[in-house]
Design a protein around this motif. Structure first.
Motif, short mmCIF file in Angstrom:
data_model
loop_
_atom_site.label_atom_id
_atom_site.label_comp_id
_atom_site.label_asym_id
_atom_site.label_seq_id
_atom_site.Cartn_x
_atom_site.Cartn_y
_atom_site.Cartn_z
N LEU A 1 -45.29 45.80 -76.79
CA LEU A 1 -45.62 46.96 -75.98
C LEU A 1 -46.29 46.44 -74.72
N ILE A 2 -45.68 46.72 -73.56
CA ILE A 2 -46.15 46.16 -72.29
C ILE A 2 -46.50 47.29 -71.34
N GLN A 3 -47.64 47.16 -70.68
CA GLN A 3 -48.03 48.17 -69.70
C GLN A 3 -48.85 47.52 -68.60
N LYS A 4 -48.74 48.09 -67.42
CA LYS A 4 -49.52 47.60 -66.28
C LYS A 4 -50.90 48.24 -66.29
N THR A 5 -51.91 47.45 -65.93
CA THR A 5 -53.27 47.96 -65.87
C THR A 5 -53.58 48.42 -64.44
N ALA A 6 -54.70 49.08 -64.28
CA ALA A 6 -55.08 49.61 -62.97
C ALA A 6 -55.27 48.50 -61.94
N ASP A 7 -55.66 47.31 -62.41
CA ASP A 7 -55.89 46.21 -61.46
C ASP A 7 -54.64 45.39 -61.19
N GLY A 8 -53.48 45.84 -61.74
CA GLY A 8 -52.22 45.17 -61.45
C GLY A 8 -51.82 44.12 -62.45
N ASP A 9 -52.70 43.81 -63.41
CA ASP A 9 -52.33 42.86 -64.46
C ASP A 9 -51.37 43.53 -65.45
N VAL A 10 -50.83 42.73 -66.33
CA VAL A 10 -49.93 43.22 -67.36
C VAL A 10 -50.62 43.06 -68.70
N GLU A 11 -50.71 44.14 -69.44
CA GLU A 11 -51.32 44.10 -70.77
C GLU A 11 -50.21 44.08 -71.81
N ILE A 12 -50.35 43.17 -72.77
CA ILE A 12 -49.34 43.01 -73.81
C ILE A 12 -49.97 43.31 -75.16
N LEU A 13 -49.39 44.28 -75.84
CA LEU A 13 -49.86 44.68 -77.15
C LEU A 13 -48.74 44.50 -78.17
#
Length: 221
Positions: A206-218
């Motif tokens: 599960l991949i989503q972009k964070t508010a600071d532009g990084d990519v969060e991977i769950l």
């Protein structure tokens, strides 16, 4: 886990090319008079030239080059049964749509890698970064390929996540200092306990972009 870019292995990670790989290498084993299973147990994740040299110790460089050329032609032409692995096309399309940089980093040569990429119907990376065996002197498990992939994406290795199935590739990603996600890796893979996630399918990501532009991977549960 957070990152800025993805570095994907090709064979066994994004593409199921195992039948074609085993056909070609079994034929090469017969040419070299080497037990086919010994060859199949050795080759995965490594550059072809490394494997050929291993099984042709004492041979001339000319002889090794001749067998390499034969194998490369065979593998580039035989794409029967080459398909995208579950979740691969959807994941790469999502990364492109979300403007998340990614690259392919393979131990295969240009003719083989591009033939399998096309046969599987994979999207092209928007970054146009495609690292192949010709671009690095030392193949996996050495870190060179993934260090180059990170550099070409414009990131530090620790800002990238390597997605790999083969022990040699997993070791390469760890040696490069990248985050590593193992997909369908053998249970006896060295240093498997050091990867960030060990998955059975790309569909578990599960991949989503964070508010600071990084990519969060769950990992989906």
């Amino acid at each position: 886990m957070k990152c800025k870019g993805f570095l994907f292995d090709l064979d066994g990670t994004l593409v199921d090319s195992l039948p074609a790989v085993e056909r070609a290498w079994t034929q090469l084993a017969a040419r070299l008079n080497v037990p086919a299973q010994d060859v199949l147990d050795f080759i995965h994740g490594k550059q072809a030239i490394t494997s050929i040299r291993h099984f042709m110790q004492g041979a001339t460089e000319e002889a090794i080059a001749r067998e390499f050329a034969w194998l490369e032609k065979r593998e580039a032409e035989d794409i029967e049964g080459v398909t995208a692995l579950p979740g691969a096309i959807e994941l790469l399309n999502f990364l492109n749509e979300a403007n998340i940089p990614w690259a392919i980093v393979t131990s295969g040569t240009v003719p083989i890698a591009y033939a399998r990429h096309r046969a599987a119907g994979l999207p092209e990376p928007e970054t146009e970064v495609f690292v192949t065996a010709e671009q690095v002197e030392r193949g996996k498990p050495e870190p060179d390929a993934y260090l180059l992939g990170a550099h070409l994406l414009g990131f530090e290795p620790e800002q990238c996540v390597v997605v790999e199935d083969a022990p040699a590739g997993i070791l390469s990603g760890l040696a490069a200092g990248c985050h590593v996600i193992a997909v369908n890796a053998p249970a006896d893979t060295p240093r498997l306990e050091h990867v960030d996630y060990a998955l059975s399918s790309l569909k578990e990501l599960l991949i989503q972009k964070t508010a600071d532009g990084d990519v969060e991977i769950l990992r989906k549960h």
